[in-house]
Design a protein around this motif. Structure first.
Motif, mmCIF file in Angstrom:
data_model
loop_
_atom_site.group_PDB
_atom_site.id
_atom_site.type_symbol
_atom_site.label_atom_id
_atom_site.label_comp_id
_atom_site.label_asym_id
_atom_site.label_seq_id
_atom_site.Cartn_x
_atom_site.Cartn_y
_atom_site.Cartn_z
ATOM 1 N N PHE A 9 -6.260 3.554 16.699
ATOM 2 C CA PHE A 9 -5.074 3.587 17.568
ATOM 3 C C PHE A 9 -5.473 3.685 19.033
ATOM 4 O O PHE A 9 -4.939 2.965 19.875
ATOM 5 C CB PHE A 9 -4.175 4.771 17.186
ATOM 6 C CG PHE A 9 -2.937 4.870 18.022
ATOM 7 C CD1 PHE A 9 -1.852 4.059 17.761
ATOM 8 C CD2 PHE A 9 -2.858 5.777 19.072
ATOM 9 C CE1 PHE A 9 -0.713 4.142 18.531
ATOM 10 C CE2 PHE A 9 -1.729 5.870 19.849
ATOM 11 C CZ PHE A 9 -0.636 5.050 19.572
ATOM 12 N N GLN A 26 7.610 0.988 14.330
ATOM 13 C CA GLN A 26 6.818 1.776 13.381
ATOM 14 C C GLN A 26 5.325 1.514 13.514
ATOM 15 O O GLN A 26 4.904 0.512 14.070
ATOM 16 C CB GLN A 26 7.281 1.538 11.948
ATOM 17 C CG GLN A 26 6.934 0.193 11.378
ATOM 18 C CD GLN A 26 7.402 0.079 9.942
ATOM 19 O OE1 GLN A 26 8.006 0.993 9.397
ATOM 20 N NE2 GLN A 26 7.136 -1.038 9.318
ATOM 21 N N LEU A 27 4.582 2.441 12.951
ATOM 22 C CA LEU A 27 3.125 2.382 12.925
ATOM 23 C C LEU A 27 2.695 2.762 11.505
ATOM 24 O O LEU A 27 3.106 3.804 10.994
ATOM 25 C CB LEU A 27 2.554 3.371 13.939
ATOM 26 C CG LEU A 27 1.054 3.551 13.987
ATOM 27 C CD1 LEU A 27 0.428 2.352 14.696
ATOM 28 C CD2 LEU A 27 0.704 4.814 14.726
ATOM 29 N N THR A 44 -6.763 -3.285 15.104
ATOM 30 C CA THR A 44 -5.970 -3.306 13.872
ATOM 31 C C THR A 44 -6.826 -2.970 12.656
ATOM 32 O O THR A 44 -6.319 -2.416 11.689
ATOM 33 C CB THR A 44 -5.308 -4.685 13.661
ATOM 34 O OG1 THR A 44 -6.322 -5.679 13.650
ATOM 35 C CG2 THR A 44 -4.311 -4.967 14.766
ATOM 36 N N LYS A 99 -6.903 0.473 20.270
ATOM 37 C CA LYS A 99 -5.985 -0.647 20.093
ATOM 38 C C LYS A 99 -6.545 -1.722 19.164
ATOM 39 O O LYS A 99 -6.389 -2.923 19.407
ATOM 40 C CB LYS A 99 -5.592 -1.243 21.440
ATOM 41 C CG LYS A 99 -4.825 -0.286 22.332
ATOM 42 C CD LYS A 99 -4.407 -0.933 23.604
ATOM 43 C CE LYS A 99 -3.673 -0.067 24.581
ATOM 44 N NZ LYS A 99 -3.480 1.283 24.434
ATOM 45 N N THR A 105 -1.199 -1.182 11.388
ATOM 46 C CA THR A 105 -0.170 -2.190 11.632
ATOM 47 C C THR A 105 0.862 -1.591 12.575
ATOM 48 O O THR A 105 1.439 -0.541 12.281
ATOM 49 C CB THR A 105 0.512 -2.606 10.309
ATOM 50 O OG1 THR A 105 -0.495 -2.974 9.373
ATOM 51 C CG2 THR A 105 1.456 -3.755 10.526
ATOM 52 N N ARG A 106 1.090 -2.297 13.700
ATOM 53 C CA ARG A 106 2.042 -1.808 14.692
ATOM 54 C C ARG A 106 3.195 -2.786 14.838
ATOM 55 O O ARG A 106 3.002 -3.988 14.850
ATOM 56 C CB ARG A 106 1.387 -1.689 16.066
ATOM 57 C CG ARG A 106 0.269 -0.737 16.177
ATOM 58 C CD ARG A 106 -0.252 -0.751 17.585
ATOM 59 N NE ARG A 106 -1.545 -0.100 17.641
ATOM 60 C CZ ARG A 106 -2.095 0.300 18.750
ATOM 61 N NH1 ARG A 106 -1.510 0.099 19.893
ATOM 62 N NH2 ARG A 106 -3.266 0.894 18.714
ATOM 63 N N THR A 107 4.381 -2.241 14.956
ATOM 64 C CA THR A 107 5.552 -3.007 15.372
ATOM 65 C C THR A 107 6.239 -2.191 16.460
ATOM 66 O O THR A 107 5.734 -1.131 16.858
ATOM 67 C CB THR A 107 6.519 -3.257 14.196
ATOM 68 O OG1 THR A 107 6.993 -2.010 13.707
ATOM 69 C CG2 THR A 107 5.840 -4.034 13.074
#
Length: 101
Positions: free
Chosen positions: A59, A81-82, A64, A62, A76-78
């Motif tokens: 995290f 949500q994480l 994945t 940065k 997985t980031r949106t």
């Protein structure tokens, strides 16, 4: 003539010794079983801590996908949500339920 009373005392002492040894064996096996179970629990907790630490590194950097110290994580980031996964299992899911004004 043989003294029967002395033989009974020796047999009683032998019986007590056998009972004490059996009790010691039972207590020892119980203690060793609990120590073994506790070590296994500590190992599982250490593995979970390691996964979370590698997830935090992913995290912060940065990334994945990150593999460190034999632990592989996928992050997985949106926008809302994480999700942190390790070995195909979801370890952590953080969701924003309400945005602050």
């Amino acid at each position: 003539m043989v003294n029967i009373k002395k033989q009974q005392v020796k047999a009683y002492i032998l019986l007590e010794s056998i009972m004490a040894m059996a009790l010691l064996a039972i207590l020892s096996s119980l203690v060793l079983t609990e120590v073994s179970a506790h070590r296994a629990q500590v190992a599982r907790q250490n593995q979970a801590i390691e996964v979370l630490n590698v997830g935090l590194m992913a995290f912060d950097s940065k990334q994945t996908n990150l593999r460190e110290n034999g632990v592989s994580v996928t992050l997985t980031r949106t926008d809302k949500q994480l999700v942190l996964e390790s070995s195909g299992q979801e370890v952590l899911r953080l969701e924003i339920l309400q945005e602050t004004p």
